[in-house]
Design an enzyme around this catalytic site. Sequence first.
Site, mmCIF file in Angstrom:
data_model
loop_
_atom_site.group_PDB
_atom_site.id
_atom_site.type_symbol
_atom_site.label_atom_id
_atom_site.label_comp_id
_atom_site.label_asym_id
_atom_site.label_seq_id
_atom_site.Cartn_x
_atom_site.Cartn_y
_atom_site.Cartn_z
ATOM 1 C CG ASN A 40 2.578 6.599 5.445
ATOM 2 O OD1 ASN A 40 3.642 7.173 5.692
ATOM 3 N ND2 ASN A 40 1.577 6.617 6.303
ATOM 4 C CB CYS A 84 -5.433 6.668 1.505
ATOM 5 S SG CYS A 84 -5.187 7.358 -0.146
ATOM 6 N NE ARG A 85 -5.666 1.440 2.735
ATOM 7 C CZ ARG A 85 -5.293 0.275 2.267
ATOM 8 N NH1 ARG A 85 -6.017 -0.798 2.541
ATOM 9 N NH2 ARG A 85 -4.195 0.146 1.543
ATOM 10 C CB SER A 86 -1.317 4.072 7.555
ATOM 11 O OG SER A 86 -0.507 4.618 6.545
ATOM 12 C CG ASP A 132 -6.374 0.993 -1.533
ATOM 13 O OD1 ASP A 132 -6.548 2.222 -1.412
ATOM 14 O OD2 ASP A 132 -5.409 0.496 -2.136
HETATM 15 P P1 4NP Z 1 -3.165 3.766 1.080
HETATM 16 O O1 4NP Z 1 -3.805 3.964 -0.385
HETATM 17 O O2 4NP Z 1 -2.429 2.425 1.042
HETATM 18 O O3 4NP Z 1 -4.346 3.731 1.965
HETATM 19 O O4 4NP Z 1 -2.241 4.938 1.313
HETATM 20 C C1 4NP Z 1 -3.071 3.832 -1.566
HETATM 21 C C2 4NP Z 1 -2.239 4.852 -1.960
HETATM 22 C C3 4NP Z 1 -1.537 4.738 -3.139
HETATM 23 C C4 4NP Z 1 -1.674 3.601 -3.922
HETATM 24 C C5 4NP Z 1 -2.503 2.571 -3.501
HETATM 25 C C6 4NP Z 1 -3.189 2.691 -2.320
HETATM 26 N N1 4NP Z 1 -0.975 3.494 -5.152
HETATM 27 O O5 4NP Z 1 -1.173 2.506 -5.859
HETATM 28 O O6 4NP Z 1 -0.181 4.392 -5.475
#
Ligand code: 4NP
Length: 154
Positions: free
Chosen positions: A13, A15-17, A125
Amino acid sequence: MREPAVLFVCLGNICRSPLAEAAFRAEASRVGLEVEIDSAGTGDWHVGHAPDRRAQAVARRHGIDIAHYRARQVCAADFHRFTHVVAMDGENLRLLRRLRPADARAELSLLLDHVAGRAGESVADPYYGDAEGFDLTWADVSAGAAALVHTLRA
Ligand code: 4NP
């Protein structure tokens, strides 16, 4: 809760969402669609954090400020609050299917299921990649947001 109500979900939560939320808010507002909107992560590592700086930067380049967004983790009540719970990738979707209470109203989908010809595709991701990955994320979530707004208006 107003209907429809849409929750965008990714892993962290940050980056993408949040970018899907921002793109969807902009498109819904542009066409005058009344809709409740939020985003959440399946994981809890970033709860309370602002979006990743690279996500903030790409949103800003498209005229949207997301610096005030704060990450939260998806919970069982979300499946009752929201009519649509929209996952960024297949792993998020598998987890959401397990978390969804049997009597919940939320319909689950992948964001790109709503885009013609892209059903079943994930929004990649971008977290461990470079800044350019976030331009691709923006392109994907914008396409998904526009298609979902179109579906909800129909
Ligand atoms: P999101 O990206 O799922 O698009 O917010 C990520 C943010 C953090 C992590 C992985 C993906 N992480 O491993 O901390």
